[in-house]
Design a protein around this motif. Structure first.
Motif, short mmCIF file in Angstrom:
data_model
loop_
_atom_site.label_atom_id
_atom_site.label_comp_id
_atom_site.label_asym_id
_atom_site.label_seq_id
_atom_site.Cartn_x
_atom_site.Cartn_y
_atom_site.Cartn_z
N GLN A 1 0.73 -1.27 -0.03
CA GLN A 1 -0.14 0.18 -0.06
C GLN A 1 0.71 1.03 -0.05
OE1 GLN A 1 -2.89 0.17 3.17
NE2 GLN A 1 -3.37 -1.94 2.96
N ALA A 2 0.41 2.38 -0.52
CA ALA A 2 1.16 3.45 -0.62
C ALA A 2 0.31 4.72 -0.70
CB ALA A 2 2.12 3.45 -1.88
N THR A 3 0.91 6.01 -0.15
CA THR A 3 0.11 7.11 -0.43
C THR A 3 1.18 8.27 -0.69
OG1 THR A 3 0.69 7.83 1.99
CG2 THR A 3 -1.35 6.59 1.68
N ALA A 4 0.75 9.23 -1.44
CA ALA A 4 1.59 10.33 -1.98
C ALA A 4 0.62 11.44 -2.28
CB ALA A 4 2.28 9.92 -3.07
N THR A 5 1.44 12.66 -2.64
CA THR A 5 0.64 13.78 -3.42
C THR A 5 0.25 13.36 -4.83
OG1 THR A 5 1.67 15.19 -1.50
CG2 THR A 5 0.60 16.04 -3.61
N GLN A 6 1.15 12.87 -5.51
CA GLN A 6 1.14 12.47 -6.82
C GLN A 6 1.82 11.13 -6.88
OE1 GLN A 6 1.95 15.17 -10.34
NE2 GLN A 6 3.70 13.77 -10.68
N ALA A 7 1.28 10.16 -8.11
CA ALA A 7 2.10 9.10 -8.41
C ALA A 7 1.82 8.83 -9.85
CB ALA A 7 1.31 7.92 -7.80
N GLN A 8 2.86 8.21 -10.54
CA GLN A 8 2.91 8.03 -11.72
C GLN A 8 3.48 6.66 -12.10
OE1 GLN A 8 5.37 11.61 -13.17
NE2 GLN A 8 3.82 11.72 -14.87
N TYR A 9 2.40 5.83 -13.00
CA TYR A 9 2.83 4.46 -13.25
C TYR A 9 3.24 4.60 -14.66
CZ TYR A 9 1.84 -0.22 -14.70
OH TYR A 9 1.84 -1.47 -15.37
N PHE A 10 4.44 4.32 -15.07
CA PHE A 10 5.22 3.94 -16.28
C PHE A 10 5.23 2.76 -16.86
CE2 PHE A 10 6.87 7.72 -14.05
CZ PHE A 10 7.05 8.76 -15.09
N SER A 11 4.04 2.22 -17.36
CA SER A 11 3.63 0.97 -17.83
C SER A 11 4.67 0.47 -18.60
CB SER A 11 2.43 0.92 -18.42
OG SER A 11 2.36 1.56 -19.88
N ARG A 12 5.68 1.00 -19.62
CA ARG A 12 6.38 0.51 -20.29
C ARG A 12 7.76 0.16 -19.51
NH1 ARG A 12 5.02 4.73 -24.81
NH2 ARG A 12 3.24 3.52 -25.77
N GLU A 13 8.26 0.94 -18.56
CA GLU A 13 9.27 0.82 -17.88
C GLU A 13 8.93 -0.18 -16.51
OE1 GLU A 13 8.28 3.80 -18.34
OE2 GLU A 13 9.85 4.56 -19.89
N ARG A 14 7.89 -0.33 -16.26
CA ARG A 14 7.14 -1.13 -15.17
C ARG A 14 7.54 -0.31 -13.74
NH1 ARG A 14 4.55 -5.71 -15.23
NH2 ARG A 14 5.75 -6.71 -13.72
N ARG A 15 7.50 0.93 -13.60
CA ARG A 15 7.69 1.41 -12.50
C ARG A 15 6.73 2.37 -12.13
NH1 ARG A 15 10.58 6.90 -13.63
NH2 ARG A 15 10.73 6.68 -15.78
N ILE A 16 6.66 2.54 -10.70
CA ILE A 16 5.87 3.81 -10.12
C ILE A 16 6.76 4.76 -9.46
CG2 ILE A 16 3.91 4.13 -8.69
CD1 ILE A 16 3.34 0.97 -8.87
N VAL A 17 6.22 6.04 -9.59
CA VAL A 17 7.21 7.18 -9.11
C VAL A 17 6.10 7.79 -7.91
CG1 VAL A 17 8.40 9.40 -9.33
CG2 VAL A 17 8.86 7.23 -10.79
N LEU A 18 6.42 7.76 -6.84
CA LEU A 18 5.45 8.56 -5.74
C LEU A 18 6.16 9.65 -5.45
CD1 LEU A 18 4.77 5.23 -3.58
CD2 LEU A 18 3.19 6.43 -5.26
N THR A 19 5.64 11.09 -5.25
CA THR A 19 5.99 12.26 -4.99
C THR A 19 5.25 13.05 -4.09
OG1 THR A 19 5.38 13.22 -6.93
CG2 THR A 19 7.57 12.49 -6.98
N GLY A 20 5.90 13.92 -3.15
CA GLY A 20 4.90 14.39 -2.00
C GLY A 20 4.74 13.67 -0.90
#
Length: 156
Positions: free
Chosen positions: A79-98
């Protein structure tokens, strides 16, 4: 690797991005009743995201969620929380910020920016300027004294 417990039932809107990992976007619905998942084993592989605003770009394969972001990924017990999340489907990564926070198997990590590399099961946390990241891990140690049996009595 850290893991997270499941979030409560939420409304589900599926995005057809043609990615290897199913991605489910949860948005605000006017109805007070929320549909339940089907119990299908594929539901546990879904990455569920709930936020104030979401947008998906099928050309780039990037899904962005902003405002009060909550992520539930049962396949990784995360589980995760953040101000913003981006899911990069091609790179298979999630970037959480804030004020990003991730909980997985009772272990947690907190930082200004956390990147989760899905295929590696690896988290990379970066702090705000002049700050630090924080992680809490529960380590199994059979040699450690039991708090009730081997710990010395507290002194007043």
């Amino acid at each position: 690797m850290m893991s997270l417990t499941s979030f409560r039932s939420s409304p589900i809107v599926r995005l057809g991005l043609g990615v290897a990992v199913p991605f489910v976007v949860l948005g605000a619905i006017a109805s007070p009743t929320y549909p339940q998942t089907s119990g299908n084993p594929a539901d546990s592989r879904a990455l569920r995201v709930r936020s104030d605003i979401q947008e998906a770009d099928s050309n780039t394969g990037i899904v962005t969620a902003r405002g009060n972001v909550r992520i539930n990924y049962p396949a990784r017990n995360m589980q995760a929380t953040a101000t913003q999340a981006q899911y990069f489907s091609r790179e298979r990564r999630i970037v959480l910020t804030g004020n990003a926070y991730v909980l997985q198997d009772n272990n947690s990590i907190r930082g200004e920016k956390i990147t989760y590399l899905i295929d590696e099961g690896r988290f990379i946390a970066v702090p705000e300027a002049n700050q630090q990241v924080e992680s809490i891990y529960f380590v199994t140690d059979p040699e450690a004294p039991n708090a009730s049996a081997g710990a010395p009595p507290a002194t007043p």
